[in-house]
Write an enzyme that holds these catalytic residues in place. Structure first.
Site, PDB file in Angstrom:
ATOM      1  CE  LYS A  59      -7.704 -19.120  12.204  1.00  0.00           C
ATOM      2  NZ  LYS A  59      -8.774 -18.340  12.807  1.00  0.00           N
ATOM      3  CD  GLN A 103      -9.715 -14.853  13.885  1.00  0.00           C
ATOM      4  OE1 GLN A 103      -9.305 -15.628  13.025  1.00  0.00           O
ATOM      5  NE2 GLN A 103      -9.792 -15.178  15.157  1.00  0.00           N
ATOM      6  CG  ASP A 126     -14.608 -21.190  12.002  1.00  0.00           C
ATOM      7  OD1 ASP A 126     -13.604 -21.856  12.318  1.00  0.00           O
ATOM      8  OD2 ASP A 126     -14.668 -19.948  12.088  1.00  0.00           O
TER       9      ASP A 126
END
Ligand code: NDP
Length: 308
Positions: A59, A103, A126
């Site tokens: 990422k 995460q 997200d």
């Protein structure tokens, strides 16, 4: 006489996502030139899980490739919930950061929901925050979970107008199935969401012009469940033993989707492979969301990243 088989067109998510990252990079550079706002993504990881470390590294690298600010916060697995919440509060207040991603999974002593709820909905790249789920449900601008957003982009790129098509989504998770259903409803598809209690799943799948599989069961969806010419989007990522018995005995694995690709690709019109289909779109859409969040901060309309 044997029936003629027209193999499905393979939807190349890897190539599409590479182009998408380039478009995000151009759009971000132009946003910065016009407004001085450089999109910034902060990724937070707690603990040493090797798979999570790899995702976070990817990422970070892709974010930098797109010319965005990329901050990675690596915290030890002894981090307390309050320490993590304090970092989230700091990132919420940081005007140079437009996207925050924590995460998952988090260590068991941390309540993941409490942490995700603490992220400002406007920085929730997200798209997991309940406010963003609500915005999607009522059709307001928000941030949409990356994987279903990537699936929608592939579908629109392949099919153009989706209006009136029958879409069947197998799986009803909050991160894939449900937001996928909302997105396709927003495109005026007729949407059915299937799950583990659905009766006659093969028969239902056969009604689908668009079939999205997000189940987590290797090759569960068979070729004869698919309508001739349907578009099949396989979200599943499943590790199974290598086909080579010697390698399998050594513990070597391969990745397959939720769809039995070989048989399905003889019936479908278009199909995503695994790997190389939906997977690469997820990370590209994280950048799309970060760019979108930065545009909103700057008070400008995001570029249409699907325009060719
Ligand atoms: P979840 O486990 O949260 O949800 C799975 C869904 O599948 C549930 O709704 C479940 O039904 C349904 N299901 C399970 N078994 C059956 C069955 N036999 N028949 C019909 N439905 C069934 O999974 P996720 O949504 O998080 O992920 C799905 C897959 O997508 C996984 O393989 C995951 O690895 C992959 N994934 C890939 C991503 C990517 O970047 N490409 C990102 C996210 C996920 P019920 O609700 O009734 O239990």
């Amino acid at each position: 006489m044997t029936a003629e088989i027209n193999p499905a067109q393979i939807i190349d998510g890897k190539a599409f996502s590479a182009k998408l990252v380039e478009r995000v990079a151009e759009a971000s550079a132009s946003l910065e030139a016009k407004t001085g706002v450089k999109p910034g993504l902060a990724v937070v990881i707690v603990g040493e899980d090797p798979a999570s470390q790899l995702y976070v590294r990817n990422k970070g690298e892709t974010t930098q490739k797109a010319g965005m600010r990329s901050d990675t916060h690596r915290l030890p697995d002894t981090t307390t919930q309050n320490e993590l919440l304090a970092l989230i509060a700091q990132l919420n207040a940081d005007t140079g950061i437009h996207g925050i991603l924590v995460q998952l999974p988090l260590p068991a002593h941390i309540d993941a929901n409490a942490v995700l709820d603490a992220i400002s909905p406007d920085k929730d790249v997200d798209g997991f925050h309940v406010v963003n789920a609500g915005r999607l449900a009522v059709g307001q601008d928000g941030l949409v979970p990356c994987t279903p957003l990537g699936c929608l982009m592939l579908l629109k790129d392949q099919l153009g107008d989706l209006s009136g098509l029958n879409a069947v989504i197998v799986g009803r998770s909050n991160i894939v199935g449900k937001p996928m259903a909302q997105l396709l409803l927003g495109e005026s598809c007729t949407v059915t969401v299937a799950h583990s209690r659905t009766k006659d799943l093969p028969g239902l799948c056969r009604t689908a012009d668009i079939l999205v599989a997000a189940v987590g069961r290797p090759e569960m969806i068979k070729g004869d469940w698919i309508k001739d010419g349907a578009t099949v989007i396989d979200v599943g990522i499943n590790r199974v033993p290598s086909k080579d018995p010697v390698k399998a005995a050594e513990g070597k694995t391969r990745v397959v989707g939720d769809v039995a690709f070989e048989e399905a690709s003889k019936v479908a019109g278009r199909i995503t492979p695994v790997p190389g289909g939906v997977g690469p779109m997820t990370i590209a859409c994280l950048l799309v969301n970060t760019y979108t969040a930065a545009c909103r901060t700057a008070g400008v309309q995001p570029d249409d990243l699907l325009a060719r």
